[in-house]
Design a protein around this motif. Structure first.
Motif, short mmCIF file in Angstrom:
data_model
loop_
_atom_site.label_atom_id
_atom_site.label_comp_id
_atom_site.label_asym_id
_atom_site.label_seq_id
_atom_site.Cartn_x
_atom_site.Cartn_y
_atom_site.Cartn_z
N ASP A 149 0.81 -1.39 0.07
CA ASP A 149 0.03 0.05 -0.09
C ASP A 149 0.91 1.14 -0.14
O ASP A 149 1.78 1.35 0.84
CB ASP A 149 -0.80 -0.15 1.30
N GLY A 150 0.57 1.91 -0.94
CA GLY A 150 1.33 3.36 -1.07
C GLY A 150 2.55 3.58 -1.92
O GLY A 150 2.97 4.71 -2.17
N VAL A 151 2.82 2.36 -2.59
CA VAL A 151 3.92 2.44 -3.49
C VAL A 151 3.35 2.95 -4.94
O VAL A 151 2.52 2.49 -5.13
CB VAL A 151 4.75 1.20 -3.58
N SER A 152 3.93 3.69 -5.45
CA SER A 152 3.92 4.05 -6.85
C SER A 152 4.08 2.93 -7.92
O SER A 152 5.04 2.25 -7.58
CB SER A 152 4.17 5.58 -7.27
N GLU A 153 3.56 3.30 -9.05
CA GLU A 153 4.02 2.09 -10.18
C GLU A 153 5.38 2.41 -10.60
O GLU A 153 6.22 1.20 -10.50
CB GLU A 153 2.99 2.37 -11.32
N LYS A 154 5.68 3.49 -10.57
CA LYS A 154 7.25 3.78 -11.17
C LYS A 154 8.24 3.34 -9.94
O LYS A 154 9.20 2.36 -10.30
CB LYS A 154 7.40 5.34 -11.14
N MET A 155 7.79 3.41 -8.81
CA MET A 155 8.78 3.12 -7.52
C MET A 155 8.72 1.65 -7.30
O MET A 155 10.02 0.76 -7.24
CB MET A 155 8.49 3.64 -6.05
N LEU A 156 7.65 0.88 -7.63
CA LEU A 156 7.53 -0.48 -7.58
C LEU A 156 8.41 -1.00 -8.52
O LEU A 156 9.09 -2.19 -8.40
CB LEU A 156 6.03 -1.19 -7.51
N SER A 157 8.27 -0.63 -9.84
CA SER A 157 9.10 -1.02 -10.92
C SER A 157 10.45 -0.84 -10.93
O SER A 157 11.35 -2.07 -10.95
CB SER A 157 8.85 -0.40 -12.24
N GLN A 158 10.92 0.16 -10.23
CA GLN A 158 12.26 0.24 -10.07
C GLN A 158 12.97 -0.62 -8.94
O GLN A 158 14.13 -1.26 -8.99
CB GLN A 158 12.61 1.72 -9.33
N THR A 159 12.11 -0.95 -7.82
CA THR A 159 12.42 -1.81 -6.99
C THR A 159 12.58 -3.01 -7.20
O THR A 159 13.47 -3.79 -7.01
CB THR A 159 11.32 -1.57 -5.76
N LEU A 160 11.42 -3.64 -8.16
CA LEU A 160 11.60 -5.21 -8.60
C LEU A 160 12.76 -5.07 -9.79
O LEU A 160 13.53 -6.12 -9.45
CB LEU A 160 10.20 -5.14 -9.56
N HIS A 161 13.08 -3.91 -10.27
CA HIS A 161 14.36 -4.29 -11.11
C HIS A 161 15.62 -4.47 -10.39
O HIS A 161 16.23 -5.44 -10.67
CB HIS A 161 14.41 -3.17 -12.25
N ALA A 162 15.74 -3.59 -9.15
CA ALA A 162 16.72 -3.63 -8.58
C ALA A 162 16.93 -4.94 -7.75
O ALA A 162 18.11 -5.61 -7.77
CB ALA A 162 16.97 -2.58 -7.35
N LEU A 163 15.84 -5.62 -7.25
CA LEU A 163 15.65 -6.67 -6.50
C LEU A 163 16.09 -7.71 -7.50
O LEU A 163 16.73 -9.05 -7.13
CB LEU A 163 14.39 -7.08 -5.77
N GLU A 164 15.56 -7.97 -8.52
CA GLU A 164 15.81 -8.85 -9.59
C GLU A 164 17.39 -8.95 -10.09
O GLU A 164 18.10 -9.97 -10.28
CB GLU A 164 14.84 -8.58 -10.96
N ARG A 165 17.91 -7.67 -10.27
CA ARG A 165 19.38 -7.70 -10.67
C ARG A 165 20.23 -8.14 -9.67
O ARG A 165 21.21 -8.79 -9.72
CB ARG A 165 19.76 -6.04 -10.72
N ASP A 166 19.63 -8.06 -8.28
CA ASP A 166 20.59 -8.35 -7.06
C ASP A 166 20.33 -10.17 -7.17
O ASP A 166 20.91 -10.56 -6.06
CB ASP A 166 20.08 -7.90 -5.67
N GLY A 167 19.37 -10.77 -7.61
CA GLY A 167 19.19 -11.97 -7.68
C GLY A 167 18.20 -12.51 -6.59
O GLY A 167 18.20 -13.52 -5.99
N LEU A 168 17.35 -11.48 -6.05
CA LEU A 168 16.55 -11.79 -4.95
C LEU A 168 15.17 -12.27 -5.34
O LEU A 168 14.12 -12.84 -4.80
CB LEU A 168 16.43 -10.67 -4.11
N VAL A 169 14.85 -11.55 -6.62
CA VAL A 169 13.52 -11.70 -7.18
C VAL A 169 13.61 -12.47 -8.72
O VAL A 169 14.61 -11.98 -9.31
CB VAL A 169 12.83 -10.46 -7.14
N HIS A 170 12.82 -13.07 -8.79
CA HIS A 170 12.57 -13.66 -10.31
C HIS A 170 11.34 -13.19 -10.96
O HIS A 170 10.30 -13.23 -10.42
CB HIS A 170 12.70 -15.35 -10.11
N ARG A 171 11.51 -12.79 -12.25
CA ARG A 171 10.48 -12.11 -13.00
C ARG A 171 10.23 -13.04 -14.09
O ARG A 171 11.20 -13.63 -14.81
CB ARG A 171 10.92 -10.71 -13.59
N GLU A 172 9.04 -13.65 -14.28
CA GLU A 172 8.53 -14.45 -15.37
C GLU A 172 7.49 -14.04 -16.15
O GLU A 172 6.31 -13.58 -15.80
CB GLU A 172 8.15 -16.00 -14.86
N ALA A 173 7.67 -13.72 -17.56
CA ALA A 173 6.71 -13.17 -18.33
C ALA A 173 6.22 -14.18 -19.06
O ALA A 173 6.72 -15.10 -19.79
CB ALA A 173 7.45 -12.04 -19.24
#
Length: 124
Positions: free
Chosen positions: A49-73
């Motif tokens: 709650d409260g996170v903007s679309e842009k900030m969530l996107s940036q956060t997910l990219h950083a966490l994915e780059r660090d190997g903590l989150v996997h993104r599957e399209a």
């Protein structure tokens, strides 16, 4: 590189960036939400709650780059993208959730301390 060569207190240490991604407000909340299971972007945005679309996107990219989150399209129409924790992400988040729980459990003490401080220092 051996883990003993990393020192978060050193200015050049790359672990500082990852620590910032994990412990920042949106990073910690995003990881915590994903600990509950795989989520789509908008589900995650509603959960954090409260996170903007842009900030969530940036956060997910950083966490994915660090190997903590996997993104599957998924190749569907419309496209479907799911996010989930990697094994490393689950381990890091498990420890982070302990801290989050401790803070939640002790908030009454924190609020009392804030009131005492504000009274002693002429308000906020």
């Amino acid at each position: 590189m051996d883990s003993l060569s990393f020192d978060v207190f050193s200015r050049q240490c790359p672990s500082r960036g990852t620590l910032e991604h994990v412990t920042g407000r949106w990073g910690s909340l995003t990881l915590g939400a994903l600990y509950e299971g795989s989520l789509r972007f908008n589900e995650l945005r509603r959960r954090v709650d409260g996170v903007s679309e842009k900030m969530l996107s940036q956060t997910l990219h950083a966490l994915e780059r660090d190997g903590l989150v996997h993104r599957e399209a998924q190749p569907t129409n419309p496209p479907r993208v799911d996010y989930e924790l990697t094994p490393l992400g689950r381990e890091v988040t498990g420890r982070l959730l302990g801290l989050i729980q401790l803070v939640q459990d002790r908030m009454a003490e924190v609020l009392t301390a804030r009131e005492r401080y504000d009274e002693a220092h002429g308000g906020r």
